[in-house]
Design a protein around this motif. Structure first.
Motif: not given
Length: 379
Positions: A56-59, A103-106
């Protein structure tokens, strides 16, 4: 000395005869072509199931996990997508079997999970068209990849809670100690039922049928040589050989043909990386060559004409491919499997018990061949 020279001369003559036969050369050429074809297929992207990976994002944690998954080889083919929407589309259109969206906030969610495991706090979304056994096993792969991330957090959390003396130590210092722990010891060790052959070569799953296919090809060598023997008998090629020694000449023809095939098989297996010990493989192949020689001689004695043996040959090959554990090991047909030589070679490559069974099987075949020969002479 004269007997040894005569035996060597016979071997040379029989070998020359073999290499003048186009069918023998065609079967011999089949061995490297078979291994080359499977090797090329194994180098291609292939898997039992295909899983799309998306973030979802570059976590940083999500990036690390997806990179590890895409670098792994095995039955699962991973396909990295640029967005979760692309991964979902691939699943909906049937181009992949599942999608794992991180998830973006993994990293933050993993920390919350470590502090409160009972709390529902998913950090990976799994999309599947249907639930199948391979996909259920694939989730274990996902769990293993994610657990390595959770274990670090659990380690830090436990130290912070239970070892107050380390309160001033930074996370980097504690993780340096964590990473210094040796993980060289394997959790799993491989051994055969008889305790031998502790090593197992790691190969692509597409190469697993190669050994069984080559075993069937060696039987094809033997049966083709038996057909040559029937033709030689009709043409009177060995008419000058005393009748009592013709069985020995037949066995010599079978062994010379089989040894050439076995040498090609040994080189092919080594090239494909499918053997742990070339010395053991050579010994097993030698026993198997004797087994195939006696099997072919027995089949020839039971079906003594070119027409009947030519009709039986494709049927035998098809039955061995279907029943013997070449592609699948059908447990309910295990008793039938041991009627054919390839089963002993496939299992005996790593199991001494099956090598003993192969010797017994060869002895039984020799007794049948001898008995049939005696009955025919008595007529």
């Amino acid at each position: 000395m004269k007997k040894w020279k005569m035996a060597a001369a016979w071997c040379c003559l029989l070998t020359k005869r073999l290499y003048r036969k186009p069918a023998f050369l065609a079967i011999l050429l089949l061995i490297p072509l078979l291994v080359l074809g499977y090797g090329m297929a194994a180098r291609q992207d292939s898997g039992v199931i295909t899983v799309a990976l998306a973030r979802e994002d570059g976590d940083p944690l999500a990036v690390s996990v997806t990179e590890k998954l895409t670098q792994s080889n095995g039955l699962i083919l991973f396909r990295l997508c640029t967005s979760p929407e692309e991964a979902e589309t691939l699943v909906r259109t049937g181009k992949t079997d599942a999608a794992w969206i991180f998830s973006a906030e993994m990293e933050a969610k993993v920390c919350r999970f470590v502090n409160d495991p009972a709390r529902r706090n998913a950090f990976v979304t799994v999309l599947e068209r249907e639930s199948t056994v391979p996909l259920m096993l694939a989730r274990e792969k996902l769990s293993g990849a994610v657990f390595s991330c959770c274990s670090e957090k659990m380690y830090l959390s436990w130290l912070r809670t239970n070892v107050p003396e380390l309160a001033d130590a930074s996370d980097e210092t504690l993780l340096a100690c964590y990473n210094r722990v040796s993980m060289d010891t394997e959790l799993f060790s491989y051994a055969c039922l008889d305790g031998t052959a502790a090593g197992v070569p790691e190969t692509n799953y597409l190469l697993t049928p190669v050994r069984g296919l080559l075993a069937v090809v060696l039987v094809l060598f033997g049966l083709a040589t038996a057909m040559y023997g029937i033709r030689d008998e009709k043409q009177g090629t060995f008419a000058l050989v005393p009748e009592g020694k013709r069985g020995l000449v037949e066995f010599a023809c079978q062994m010379i043909s089989g040894i050439h095939g076995a040498a090609a098989v040994l080189l092919a297996l080594i090239a494909a990386g499918l053997t742990v010990s070339p010395a053991r493989e050579a010994g097993v192949l030698l026993l198997y060559t004797v087994c195939v020689a006696v099997f072919s001689m027995t089949v020839r004695s039971l079906f003594g004409t070119l027409r009947s043996l030519g009709t039986l040959l494709p049927l035998l090959i098809a039955v061995m491919l279907a029943i013997c554990p070449v592609f699948l090991d059908l447990g309910k047909l295990r008793a039938v499997q041991y009627l054919f030589p390839p089963t002993y070679y496939i299992n005996g490559a790593s199991n001494n018990r099956d090598l003993l069974r192969m010797m017994v099987y060869t002895g039984v075949l020799f007794a049948i061949r001898f008995s049939v020969g005696k009955l025919r002479k008595g007529r």
